[in-house]
Design a protein around this motif. Sequence first.
Motif, PDB file in Angstrom:
ATOM      1  N   PRO A 165       0.806  -1.211   0.000  1.00  0.00           N
ATOM      2  CA  PRO A 165       0.000   0.000   0.000  1.00  0.00           C
ATOM      3  C   PRO A 165       0.844   1.268   0.000  1.00  0.00           C
ATOM      4  O   PRO A 165       0.487   2.253  -0.625  1.00  0.00           O
ATOM      5  CB  PRO A 165      -0.796  -0.118   1.297  1.00  0.00           C
ATOM      6  CG  PRO A 165      -0.881  -1.575   1.565  1.00  0.00           C
ATOM      7  CD  PRO A 165       0.412  -2.146   1.064  1.00  0.00           C
ATOM      8  N   SER A 182      -3.023  -6.371  -3.495  1.00  0.00           N
ATOM      9  CA  SER A 182      -2.564  -5.065  -3.037  1.00  0.00           C
ATOM     10  C   SER A 182      -2.249  -4.160  -4.214  1.00  0.00           C
ATOM     11  O   SER A 182      -2.394  -2.950  -4.127  1.00  0.00           O
ATOM     12  CB  SER A 182      -1.369  -5.193  -2.105  1.00  0.00           C
ATOM     13  OG  SER A 182      -0.346  -5.900  -2.729  1.00  0.00           O
ATOM     14  N   CYS A 234      -4.882  -0.676  -5.533  1.00  0.00           N
ATOM     15  CA  CYS A 234      -4.063   0.335  -4.884  1.00  0.00           C
ATOM     16  C   CYS A 234      -4.413   1.753  -5.306  1.00  0.00           C
ATOM     17  O   CYS A 234      -3.920   2.708  -4.729  1.00  0.00           O
ATOM     18  CB  CYS A 234      -2.579   0.070  -5.122  1.00  0.00           C
ATOM     19  SG  CYS A 234      -2.047   0.423  -6.794  1.00  0.00           S
TER      20      CYS A 234
END
Lengths: 340, 340
Positions: free
Chosen positions: A114, A138, A142
């Motif tokens: 992140p 992720s 994002c």
Amino acid sequence: MRATIRDVAEAAGVSAMAVSKVLHGRGTNVRVSDAKSELIRKVARELHYRPNQNARNFRNQKTNLIGVVFQHFEGLTEDNPYLPQMLNGVMAALFPAGYTMGICPKLVLDGSAPAIADGRFDGILWTRPDFSQASVDSFRYCGVPVVMLHAPPGSAEGIPAFCANNDLAMERVVDHLASLGHKKIAFVIDPIPALTAEGVSRKNAFCRYAKDREIQFDVILSDQSDPDLSAYVSQDRPHTAIVAYSDTQAGAILKAAEAAGIRVPGELSVVGFDSSSFCERTQPKLTSVFQPVEQMARDATNYLLTMVNDAESTWRESGAVTSLYDCHLDIRESTGPPTS
Amino acid sequence: MRATIRDVAEAAGVSAMAVSKVLHGRGTNVRVSDAKSELIRKVARELHYRPNQNARNFRNQKTNLIGVVFQHFEGLTEDNPYLPQMLNGVMAALFPAGYTMGICPKLVLDGSAPAIADGRFDGILWTRPDFSQASVDSFRYCGVPVVMLHAPPGSAEGIPAFCANNDLAMERVVDHLASLGHKKIAFVIDPIPALTAEGVSRKNAFCRYAKDREIQFDVILSDQSDPDLSAYVSQDRPHTAIVAYSDTQAGAILKAAEAAGIRVPGELSVVGFDSSSFCERTQPKLTSVFQPVEQMARDATNYLLTMVNDAESTWRESGAVTSLYDCHLDIRESTGPPTS
DNA sequence: TTGAAAGCGTTACCAA
DNA sequence: TTGGTAACGCTTTCAA
């Protein structure tokens, strides 16, 4: 402290935004007379005004920085031309467009994927992605454009990917070796690429074609720094050819063969991947699959830049593209008919 | 839009600054109870709060980005190990410290050296600086810590420099060739390094020692892609040895010699610089000056980081350091006594 | 231990 | 055509 845009405005007797317009071209619905423009430029020069890039980044939520992420990074190795080639492709796309290249394995290694999407980068080029769902998620969610380099179709739905056509490549390799008369072939890969989506894909393609051509095969995980040839060239496991994941690895195998007194290609044929300049330097010269690394990197980066500059809705909705690159086999000296 | 620090504060029923303290550790004179800390963390997680890095950069005037500037950049060449080695050193220093490496020739090539000091980088590693006063000034007064890599002492007062000891290196080279019996030696450099401070310094050192040892010498500007050996190996100019600015260039000379049927080292001795792995691959193997590129880059970067983290007054006043690295000569096969 | 308010430098919006 | 005002998200300072 440094002069701000307001200092310039005050000194020139105009508003801050007139300065912004003149010096940075912002604000479409604003017009400043030529005389004032001149004055503003003059004052800015006198005050040594320099725009604060951090303030602009903040205000615009745009940094002109593209992050290049290596999921498995071991540094640039002196003898492996892959990384320099790839980075050249990236830079060839970024620099003319006015972008800076940011390299930051740390941000990812920390498990803080992140963090990479916290606004510091306008986009991410994700190279050699691994297979884990956590990674995929992720990056997928994002909030920043992401493009994958060296990821086969389907490794992460929704993320554009640029990749060698491993399927076709392995078909060509297997056919080449089969036509030379090889009946038992090993695929060798070391632990790190074995974790990447491309490693898995290439391995699977090899197995599929070997099976299809009715060739016996094995897949061997090997530490490339010291490959143990006896693991696949022995009484029990009489492979006559080895397909390596990379040129670097193939090179290590050539060295091990030389040390063990195994003749290449007579007793053992060896095939690499990348067909870099390295292949011309080995003894014998290495047969290898060519992939246009620099061009792939450039294309991937250019595509990323279009995503960065288009509205998110455009690329979110248009679905992810996968570009597969045709790979031909450069036949050199390390492959030949097995002598039995 | 994404949750901001205030959203979290509101949802948790606390002030924004309590959130900042708990999540980012800012504000030394502030204390938040454990219970509230827990609550804040929980709420942040629920709201998927992610700090806006651009806002933090702006507020703190700190980006955790170090700019690597190549004044003369031609891309990473596949066969030249210099750049990968150098970048490895830089990354080895930056990444553990949590910094990202930014590469941006464009920003400099534009003549906008000031742009590089607009706050987007916390510090600049300036590699292969050229000699022009304009360059020197724009970096010296840019308001951001700058360290030079490959700049000899004195090229830019006030800027710390990390450099090979070219003086000592050239003394060793000249002595080596002199002891072999060479009486006429050429120094060859191509146009781009000839513009850099290090190129000039190395050339001058060569001339000084050649003169001192009473050896005839010439300095030749050469396009390394196609060196014209007749320019220095001919009836008129019977040099028996060539000292090249770099390994890459020495390699080109070896190739040209082979093409022209000139025996190395018998008719012509050749010396390179860097002593990279490349020297082991040439035919004959290349005698070359070793400089610890990776370590130099790491040291320079670490020094830059200390400047970034100390108050400006500290490094402004302490004066610039120059670190010179001892360079030994790796004697391989390309140098020998001249046969006349 | 906590909160409110001010401000970093830039740019967009709206009113003049 | 121009200028004022507010806002971006975060952190620091000061007051409670």
